[in-house]
Design an enzyme around this catalytic site. Structure first.
Site, short mmCIF file in Angstrom:
data_model
loop_
_atom_site.label_atom_id
_atom_site.label_comp_id
_atom_site.label_asym_id
_atom_site.label_seq_id
_atom_site.Cartn_x
_atom_site.Cartn_y
_atom_site.Cartn_z
N ASP A 1 7.36 -42.75 -38.76
CA ASP A 1 8.42 -42.85 -39.74
C ASP A 1 7.86 -42.73 -41.16
O ASP A 1 7.00 -43.51 -41.56
CB ASP A 1 9.12 -44.21 -39.56
CG ASP A 1 10.34 -44.39 -40.44
OD1 ASP A 1 10.61 -43.52 -41.28
OD2 ASP A 1 11.01 -45.42 -40.28
N ASP B 1 17.09 -33.27 -39.71
CA ASP B 1 18.11 -33.29 -38.67
C ASP B 1 19.45 -33.54 -39.33
O ASP B 1 19.64 -34.56 -40.01
CB ASP B 1 17.81 -34.39 -37.66
CG ASP B 1 18.62 -34.26 -36.38
OD1 ASP B 1 19.81 -33.92 -36.50
OD2 ASP B 1 18.08 -34.50 -35.30
N ASP C 1 19.85 -25.62 -43.89
CA ASP C 1 20.69 -24.47 -43.54
C ASP C 1 21.97 -24.94 -42.87
O ASP C 1 22.73 -24.12 -42.35
CB ASP C 1 19.93 -23.52 -42.59
CG ASP C 1 19.58 -24.20 -41.26
OD1 ASP C 1 20.14 -23.81 -40.22
OD2 ASP C 1 18.75 -25.11 -41.27
N ARG D 1 9.31 -22.32 -40.16
CA ARG D 1 9.85 -21.68 -38.97
C ARG D 1 11.34 -21.97 -38.82
O ARG D 1 12.08 -21.15 -38.30
CB ARG D 1 9.10 -22.15 -37.72
CG ARG D 1 9.32 -23.61 -37.35
CD ARG D 1 8.60 -23.98 -36.08
NE ARG D 1 7.15 -23.90 -36.26
CZ ARG D 1 6.27 -24.13 -35.29
NH1 ARG D 1 6.70 -24.41 -34.07
NH2 ARG D 1 4.98 -24.07 -35.52
N TYR D 2 11.79 -23.14 -39.29
CA TYR D 2 13.20 -23.48 -39.22
C TYR D 2 14.02 -22.56 -40.13
O TYR D 2 15.13 -22.16 -39.79
CB TYR D 2 13.41 -24.94 -39.60
CG TYR D 2 12.72 -25.89 -38.66
CD1 TYR D 2 13.26 -26.15 -37.40
CD2 TYR D 2 11.52 -26.51 -39.00
CE1 TYR D 2 12.62 -27.01 -36.51
CE2 TYR D 2 10.88 -27.36 -38.12
CZ TYR D 2 11.44 -27.61 -36.88
OH TYR D 2 10.80 -28.45 -36.00
N GLU D 3 13.46 -22.24 -41.28
CA GLU D 3 14.14 -21.33 -42.19
C GLU D 3 14.23 -19.93 -41.57
O GLU D 3 15.28 -19.29 -41.62
CB GLU D 3 13.40 -21.28 -43.51
CG GLU D 3 14.07 -20.38 -44.54
CD GLU D 3 13.31 -20.35 -45.85
OE1 GLU D 3 13.64 -19.50 -46.69
OE2 GLU D 3 12.37 -21.16 -46.02
#
Length: 226
Positions: A109, A131, A167, A206-208
């Protein structure tokens, strides 16, 4: 309403696919050498041996952005926090391949690390593609809530920057609503291009890339601590 600063619970998976031998070796050999100490106060000198600028990324995913920032500015110390083991492994690979000595990792965390830093000690903080918890009843789990933001604000130096990327349209609207309620951050956007175009010093994640492949818009928010 309760939020991550008071709930203090991490949701979701902690590990995905089984680690390969080389990945397991990174966790066993490299991670202990660069892990944030489990106890005690933290500052740049404790982590890196000097009083260098210090930045922190909350939930670094696969570590592409963290490694890119660290490679671009070797004189700055970077703390990356990520509870997902496979993400930590990805970051370890980038750190090894880039021979990056200015990164420390915490598998857990991020709030636990933030609490141990001195106030006004961070030069920048990042929260990229968190998230979204899209259901309204899960809004309290979002990192963009006043509890975590109070802590982030306390640890940032005056004039330091908080960067947020998403996004997810729901998270975008939620973040704008919450951030606009605050008086300790000033949004840096002057035109739409300022939050629709990724800044040059903002390495792609990578998420973008995944979001772009799906045809999603991506929003880039930059706030300055006042």
């Amino acid at each position: 309403m309760n939020d991550p600063a008071t709930i203090r619970r991490l949701y979701g998976r902690r590990q995905g696919h089984k680690l390969r031998a080389g990945q397991a070796a990174l966790v066993e050999e490299l991670l202990p050498r660069i892990a944030v100490p489990e106890e005690g106060p933290l500052d740049a000198k404790a982590l890196f041996g000097d009083d260098r600028p210090l930045e922190l990324e909350i939930g670094f995913g696969g570590g592409e952005h963290l490694a890119g920032q660290a490679a671009a500015r070797p004189g700055t110390g970077f703390i990356g926090c990520e509870p997902f083991l496979n993400g930590v492994v990805g970051a370890l690979g980038h750190i090894r391949d880039g021979d990056l000595g200015n990164v420390r990792l915490h598998m857990g965390d991020a709030l636990q690390v933030l609490e141990r830093l001195p106030d006004a000690s961070l030069d920048r903080a990042y929260l990229l593609h968190p998230d979204p918890w899209p259901k309204a009843r899960h809004a309290k789990r979002r990192m963009v809530n006043h509890g975590p933001l109070d802590l982030i604000a306390a640890k940032l130096k005056p004039g330091a920057e908080f960067r947020l990327g998403t996004d997810d349209p729901t998270y975008c609207r939620w973040s704008m609503m919450v951030m606009n309620q605050r008086r300790d951050f000033v949004w840096q956007a002057q035109t739409a291009a300022d939050f629709l175009t990724r800044p040059a010093d903002w390495p792609e994640t990578r998420y973008e890339r995944k979001a772009r492949r799906k045809g999603h818009e991506v929003w880039y928010f930059r706030y300055v601590r006042v």
